[in-house]
Every structure is written in structure tokens, then in C-alpha cells.
Scaffold this active site. Sequence first.
Site, short mmCIF file in Angstrom:
data_model
loop_
_atom_site.label_atom_id
_atom_site.label_comp_id
_atom_site.label_asym_id
_atom_site.label_seq_id
_atom_site.Cartn_x
_atom_site.Cartn_y
_atom_site.Cartn_z
N ASN A 160 0.81 -1.21 0.00
CA ASN A 160 0.00 0.00 0.00
C ASN A 160 0.84 1.26 0.00
OD1 ASN A 160 -2.47 1.73 0.64
ND2 ASN A 160 -1.23 2.08 2.48
N GLN B 132 -8.60 5.63 1.60
CA GLN B 132 -7.96 4.91 0.50
C GLN B 132 -7.08 5.76 -0.40
OE1 GLN B 132 -11.33 2.81 -1.28
NE2 GLN B 132 -11.07 1.12 0.18
N GLU C 12 -5.75 -7.76 5.23
CA GLU C 12 -5.99 -7.03 6.47
C GLU C 12 -7.02 -5.94 6.21
OE1 GLU C 12 -3.59 -4.52 9.92
OE2 GLU C 12 -2.96 -4.40 7.82
N ASP D 161 -0.96 -6.50 3.69
CA ASP D 161 -0.96 -5.50 4.75
C ASP D 161 -1.76 -4.27 4.31
OD1 ASP D 161 0.22 -4.35 7.30
OD2 ASP D 161 0.98 -2.90 5.83
N ASP E 164 1.70 7.04 0.19
CA ASP E 164 0.62 6.16 -0.27
C ASP E 164 0.70 5.97 -1.78
OD1 ASP E 164 -1.95 4.93 0.95
OD2 ASP E 164 -2.63 5.82 -0.94
#
Length: 504
Positions: free
Chosen positions: A145, A197, A262, A236, A206
Site C-alpha cells: 500500500n 484509501q 488485512e 498489509d 501512499d
Amino acid sequence: MALTADDLVVTMTHLARRAAALRTVGLVALALATLVGCSDEPAEPADPAAEPATDGSGHDVGVQLFEWTWDAIADECTTTLGPAGYAWVLTSPPQEHVLGDPWWTAYQPVSYRLESRLGTRDQLAAMIETCHAAGVDVRVDAVINHMTGQDDPGTGWAGSSYEHYTYPGLWTPEDFHHCGLTPTDDIALYLDREQVQTCELVNLADLDTTSPTVRARLTAYLQDLLSLGVDGFRIDAAKHMAADDVAAILEPLPDDVAIMQEVIRGSAEPISPEEYVPNGQVYEFTYGKEIAGVLAGSPRLALELGQATARYVASDDAVVFVENHDTERNGSTLSYQDGATDALATVLMLAGTYGTPQVYSGYAFADVDAGPRLDDDGRVLDATCVADPSPATAVQPGDWVCQHRWPQVAGMVGWRGVAGDAPVVDTWSEGDAVALGRGSRAFVVVNAGDDELTATLPTSLPDGDYCDVLTGDDACVVTRVRDGAAEVAVPAQSAAAWDVAHTD
């Protein structure tokens, strides 16, 4: 050569144990055929429901060996995990990371080179091969991520230079989200899907996982790990990527790769674990949180965990746990510091039928940021379990707790293998005690109370004398089953379990 009826029972029990260890239906069928051929008397047809599972249906338990080196995991697969019946091991992230002592340095990638303070690429490959030889699959924690959360330029573990949004030969600032939704670009409101997100999780750069270029590079990293023999991934921070983005990254991978995502379920939050189920399994955090409450209140409620569709994904889609490396630090679940209560919760998890269980094993800490013990060069020292690991064993910060070796835990892993896909039967509860059977193959009693439990309980186990598999030594503590009733004596804050592979 004529066999007595008693000889026949003993021999068949030995063969059943052998079959459970090998998980090979064909071998036990051949052995039983040979046995019948040697007997002067026609053999009674075996009741499959009263013999250990041989189809692998109970061989599903994994263990997260948090911050264990590759060499230590290899040794543990051979000496402990394989013999105990663990199906897979989850490793910490293997990619190059930022420098530093805290445990979370491993979750700040600098590159996708497989060089970290846990070991080299060659050591990782050797560990995977060794674990496979021991019958244990290897799953890896994949951090895809984000990259680092460092504002200042630096150098990673393997010597790669980086800046917060620039990773030479890998990423440029255009490859990252810059959400512009909050003053710092950090997530401020978890009720806002776009923030969760596209904004940064505690300053971690990110990645723009909507970008085909980014997706392709992340897929290549996972494929590189698969080339070494990795069997699956924990994704993750999956919640911080759109489910479609995760799907696109995983789509080129073979269908048999295990995926565990997750996705923390939050009250009234717009993002739910159910969105990610098409990609693979998800961690059901609700289970870990609620089993802690169950042990503090009424253990009988453990029988109902996983049944509320409003709070849980379907069983086949769930990975369940009592604690993990995050929750033992933030206090949302139990931890090794809860001693016997932690062990009893794990017993209940392994006894039930909801989800795929993941056992946790880490090190003791006083500071939630503290990493494992390091050598002078900053490498993690190989894990060495404390002597006689158990919930009552005293540990100091930095000691490896080795919960996966606790007698109650390791014993239940084998018990679950014997139980297989047998249904839950013979449930019983009184006060702080609960009992359940798994068909006619296994039975367990958990006493979370402060007094010894003595009772005669109904069970579907065949009549006989059974050894408690949770004692952790070679001595057989016998419990008798006569006319379908078990005479049990279970000390306070403890559990006992019996199965048809362990008779006296």
C-alpha cells in the site's frame, strides 16, 4: 497369525495415528487390508467417524512468527511446526526497509529487494525449501500500500537511497496519491472512504494503486516471491486500497496462491471486509475482539462466535486470531500478558469450526515500539524460546514468548487435525466452563473459573481411556469414557482435550 480383539484395537489405533501424521488415505487403507488378511476372524467394519481425520480437513492452522529470522523459522519448521501439525507459517515483511530499531521499520519499504534485517534472499529461499520439506507452507506479509513515512532522505537496509516520494529506479512523486483532503494529507476521518484509501496512513507515502504502472510493479514483487516458492500473502493495509485495486494487483497470480487481507472492521465505517472477499480471505478482527470479551464474561458464548452474519464474514472467507502484532500492542485483543486467559482463548479458537485459525508468536515488550533484540550490525538475533514455554513462564522484555509452543496451543493444533471436518456436538456449559465435541473424534473442556471443575459430561467419543493432549509431556493423564460419559477433572484456569488418536 491370529490377533485377539484387544490386539486388533491397539494395532488399528496405531495405524490411525500413522495415517493422521501422513495425511494419506491410501496408506491406511492398504495397512488395514493387510491386517484383515492376517486375522483368522473377519474384521468389524471401521466407523470412519470414530477414527482420526485423514483427508487433511483439520490441517489448516497457521502461525505468525513475528520478527523471526529466516534461519530461525527454518529450524522451527523442522523441529516444531511440522511435527506439531501446523499447516503454514506467516513471516514478517521480507523487503528492504528503513533503518532503525523499532519493529515497524519492516513496514516501511525502501525497495523490493529481498534483503532485510531478518536475512538475505538466499536465506529466505533456503527457509522456504526447508519448511516445505517439513510439510509447512510459507506465507509472507506483503506491504504494497505504501513506502516510507520518513520526511528526510535516507538509505535503506540494503543501501538503496530514497526520499519520501522518490525511490530511484522504482517510484517517482507521480506514482503516489496526494489526496489534498486534509491539511497534512494524513487520514483524519475513517468515515470518509476517499480519505482512507487515498490519504496517508501516519505519513506513509501512499502508492497510487489505480495506476497500471504501479499495479504492474507490485505484481512483479509478489511474483518474485512466488518464484522462491512462497505459498501465499498477507496483504498489509488492504483496507487502504480499493478492493478493485487489490484485485488488479493479484489477478496475474496463480489461482492456488493463498491470500489473506488485512481489513479491519469498524463500526459505521463505509469500508467493510465483505468488499474484499472476491480477492481471497480476510482477517475477521471482530472475532479477536469478541473472544477477549467472552473469556472475561461467559465462555459459553464462544460457541456462538462467527454466527452473527452482521458482524462476521462467512467461515470459509475468514482468518481468525486471538491476537496479532498490532492488536497485542494497542490492547484491542488479548496478549501473552494475559497468561492463562490468552491460552484458553486460543484453545477455544482451535476447537471451533469458524474460520481459518492463525496462532500468534512474538516477543515480550514493555515499550510498544520496541523491536526484537539485534546484533551489533542491526540484524535480528535468531529466536531462542524461553525454557519450557507456557502461560506461566516468566519473560522479560525482548524474550521470545513462543506461544505456539505452549502445551495448550500445540496440543490443540494436533487435536484439530484429528477432529478434521467433524461437526460440533455435545456442547455443555456451566458457570465459567464450556465443553464441546467434534463428532466422535474429539472432545475438549475449558475451565475459565477459579475452582477445579469435576463433572460427568456426555460425549460421542467411543468408550475407552483417553490421554489429555494438552499436558505437554509424555505422561498420559487418563480420562475414562464409559457408556458415552466422560469423567472430567479440570483445574481452574485450564483446559483438557482428548481425541481418538491418543488413547491409553
